[in-house]
Design a protein around this motif. Structure first.
Motif, short mmCIF file in Angstrom:
data_model
loop_
_atom_site.label_atom_id
_atom_site.label_comp_id
_atom_site.label_asym_id
_atom_site.label_seq_id
_atom_site.Cartn_x
_atom_site.Cartn_y
_atom_site.Cartn_z
N LEU A 1 0.84 -1.20 0.00
CA LEU A 1 0.00 0.00 0.00
C LEU A 1 0.87 1.25 0.00
N GLY A 2 0.52 2.20 -0.85
CA GLY A 2 1.28 3.45 -0.88
C GLY A 2 0.82 4.34 -2.00
N PRO A 3 1.29 5.59 -2.02
CA PRO A 3 0.90 6.51 -3.10
C PRO A 3 1.59 6.16 -4.40
N VAL B 1 -0.10 -5.65 5.96
CA VAL B 1 -0.01 -4.51 5.06
C VAL B 1 1.40 -3.94 5.16
N ALA B 2 2.03 -3.76 3.98
CA ALA B 2 3.33 -3.08 3.92
C ALA B 2 3.09 -1.70 3.34
N VAL B 3 3.27 -0.66 4.15
CA VAL B 3 3.06 0.71 3.70
C VAL B 3 4.37 1.23 3.11
N MET B 4 4.31 1.62 1.82
CA MET B 4 5.52 2.04 1.12
C MET B 4 5.47 3.54 0.83
N ASN B 5 6.66 4.15 0.84
CA ASN B 5 6.79 5.57 0.56
C ASN B 5 8.19 5.83 0.04
N ARG B 6 8.27 6.41 -1.16
CA ARG B 6 9.55 6.78 -1.76
C ARG B 6 10.52 5.59 -1.83
N GLU C 1 7.73 1.83 5.10
CA GLU C 1 7.65 2.62 6.32
C GLU C 1 7.20 1.77 7.50
N GLN C 2 6.29 0.82 7.23
CA GLN C 2 5.80 -0.06 8.29
C GLN C 2 5.17 -1.28 7.67
N ILE C 3 5.29 -2.42 8.32
CA ILE C 3 4.63 -3.63 7.89
C ILE C 3 4.04 -4.32 9.12
N TYR D 1 -3.08 0.65 11.47
CA TYR D 1 -4.03 1.74 11.65
C TYR D 1 -3.95 2.34 13.06
N GLN D 2 -3.94 1.49 14.08
CA GLN D 2 -4.02 1.97 15.45
C GLN D 2 -2.66 2.35 16.03
N ASP D 3 -1.60 1.78 15.50
CA ASP D 3 -0.27 1.99 16.09
C ASP D 3 0.73 2.32 14.99
N PRO D 4 0.52 3.42 14.24
CA PRO D 4 1.41 3.76 13.11
C PRO D 4 2.83 4.06 13.58
N ALA D 5 3.79 3.62 12.77
CA ALA D 5 5.20 3.73 13.17
C ALA D 5 5.83 5.06 12.81
N THR D 6 5.27 5.78 11.82
CA THR D 6 5.86 7.03 11.36
C THR D 6 4.75 8.06 11.10
N PRO D 7 5.10 9.34 11.08
CA PRO D 7 4.09 10.36 10.73
C PRO D 7 3.46 10.11 9.37
N PHE D 8 4.24 9.61 8.39
CA PHE D 8 3.67 9.34 7.07
C PHE D 8 2.55 8.32 7.16
N VAL D 9 2.76 7.24 7.91
CA VAL D 9 1.74 6.21 8.05
C VAL D 9 0.51 6.79 8.74
N CYS D 10 0.72 7.64 9.75
CA CYS D 10 -0.39 8.30 10.42
C CYS D 10 -1.27 9.04 9.43
N GLU D 11 -0.65 9.80 8.55
CA GLU D 11 -1.40 10.67 7.65
C GLU D 11 -1.92 9.94 6.42
N PHE D 12 -1.24 8.87 6.00
CA PHE D 12 -1.66 8.16 4.79
C PHE D 12 -2.78 7.18 5.06
N ILE D 13 -2.77 6.53 6.24
CA ILE D 13 -3.78 5.54 6.58
C ILE D 13 -4.91 6.21 7.34
N GLY D 14 -6.07 6.29 6.73
CA GLY D 14 -7.23 6.86 7.40
C GLY D 14 -7.13 8.37 7.57
N LYS D 15 -8.13 8.92 8.26
CA LYS D 15 -8.14 10.34 8.57
C LYS D 15 -7.45 10.57 9.91
N VAL D 16 -6.86 11.74 10.06
CA VAL D 16 -6.18 12.03 11.31
C VAL D 16 -6.12 13.54 11.53
N ASN D 17 -6.21 13.95 12.80
CA ASN D 17 -6.01 15.34 13.18
C ASN D 17 -4.57 15.51 13.63
#
Length: 368
Positions: free
Chosen positions: A34-36, A207-212, A216-218, A225-241
């Protein structure tokens, strides 16, 4: 048959499509990449399929060099986003294609091919449609034909490159649930490329979240979703404030709200708290500690209502999710004043120093 990917790198001129990627894929696992766009997902899939080769790194299958195996000998089934069906061949001929182009010594007999095609069409719920041509099918049916063609060669590894990207939303939902059931029935090892986070979270074992070009996290969907490892995963997976924190009276906080303790013991002057919309607690004015907020908009989306909240103390807008049935019970409407405070947050320090911190509401100290 565990597939071991070790330190894979692939560059196109000055662009690093893959940058030191390592992961293991267990037998029978459903793994989502998963990734952009441009994150390296399809490049990784093409390397596994034998359509590309890394500049560095290795892929081993039970200790054997998988990259040294010719593409046609890897026992890989590949399904593309745009079907890639032969328009001049019938559905049955498309499904049988991979078997009929085998060298004659490895090619099954005609009767065996016909029986296998018929069984596959039944499995993908297309029985009776073998004599039709792709143009006579719906988009969902054509994608099932493409999947049946990939399964006809009895692959040990099934690779799916955004197979539902060209379908409408309702068909996508039905097909991905059907695909998950098919995966479990056949016990295949499946790698699924998508930029749709809902698909990845619903379908995959991991899920393996990829970026550049990097992972970033697997992990399991719920963990990512609940315990993202990086700010990118926080913002890419779901909505977040995204709430900036600064040091206030020796504690990290925002406009009077503080998580209650400082895991970095004064070593960080600033941090950022990432709060999911469902992790914002709401209460009428004076009922709950937190920030004063005003409901700006209410968006109904089926069983969930999305609230847009104006928080002047933070000089920003926050999003909160509540059950639709709670709208009337709480009297939530545009213009209503209420209190809002996080119940859970993942906090990252500014810069590279310090580890992330997952905070729970029972530790909260609020001084508003």
């Amino acid at each position: 048959m565990t597939l071991e990917l070790s330190r894979l790198s692939r560059r196109f001129a000055d662009f690093a499509a893959l940058d030191d990627v390592s992961l293991d894929i267990a037998p029978g696992e459903f793994l989502a990449l998963l990734g952009p766009s441009g994150s390296g997902k399809t490049t990784l899939l093409r390397i596994l399929a034998g359509l590309d080769h890394p500049d560095a790194g290795s892929v081993r299958l039970d200790g054997r060099d998988f990259l040294a195996t010719p593409a046609r000998s890897r026992k890989v089934g590949l399904v593309f986003q745009h079907y890639a069906l032969f328009r001049h061949l019938t559905v049955a001929e498309n499904v049988a294609f991979g078997l009929r182009v085998r060298p004659w010594r490895a090619r099954p007999k005609r009767a065996e091919i016909a029986a296998r095609v018929e069984a596959l069409l039944q499995r993908v719920q297309l029985e009776g449609l073998g004599r039709r041509y792709p143009a006579q099918l719906s988009g969902g049916q054509r994608q099932r034909v493409a999947l049946a063609r990939a399964l006809a060669v009895e692959p040990g590894l099934l690779l799916l490159d955004e197979p539902f990207g060209a379908l409408d939303a309702q068909v996508r939902v039905a097909l991905r649930r059907w695909l998950r059931e098919l995966h479990e029935d056949l016990g295949l090892t499946t790698v699924f490329v998508t930029h749709d986070q809902e698909e990845a979270l619903e379908l995959a074992d991991r899920v393996a979240v990829m970026n550049r070009g990097r992972i970033e996290q697997i992990g399991a969907p719920g963990t990512v979703y609940q315990d993202p490892a990086t700010p990118f995963v926080c913002e890419f997976i779901g909505k977040v404030n995204r709430i900036p924190l600064a040091r206030e009276d020796g504690m990290l906080g925002a406009a009077g709200w503080t998580p209650g303790r400082d895991p970095w013991r004064g070593g960080q002057a600033r941090a950022t708290a990432y709060v999911r919309p469902e992790h914002l607690a709401l209460g009428v004015a004076g009922d709950r500690p937190g920030w004063q907020a005003q409901v700006r908009h209410v968006y109904l989306a089926g069983s969930v209502a999305h609230l847009e909240l104006d928080v002047q103390a933070l000089a920003q807008t926050l999003e909160a999710d509540v059950a639709s049935e709670d709208l009337a019970r709480l009297g939530l409407r545009p213009g209503l004043g209420l209190r809002v405070a996080p119940r859970r947050a993942v906090v990252f320090p500014a810069g590279s120093g310090g580890d992330r911190w997952v905070w729970q509401a029972d530790e909260a100290v609020v001084a508003v």
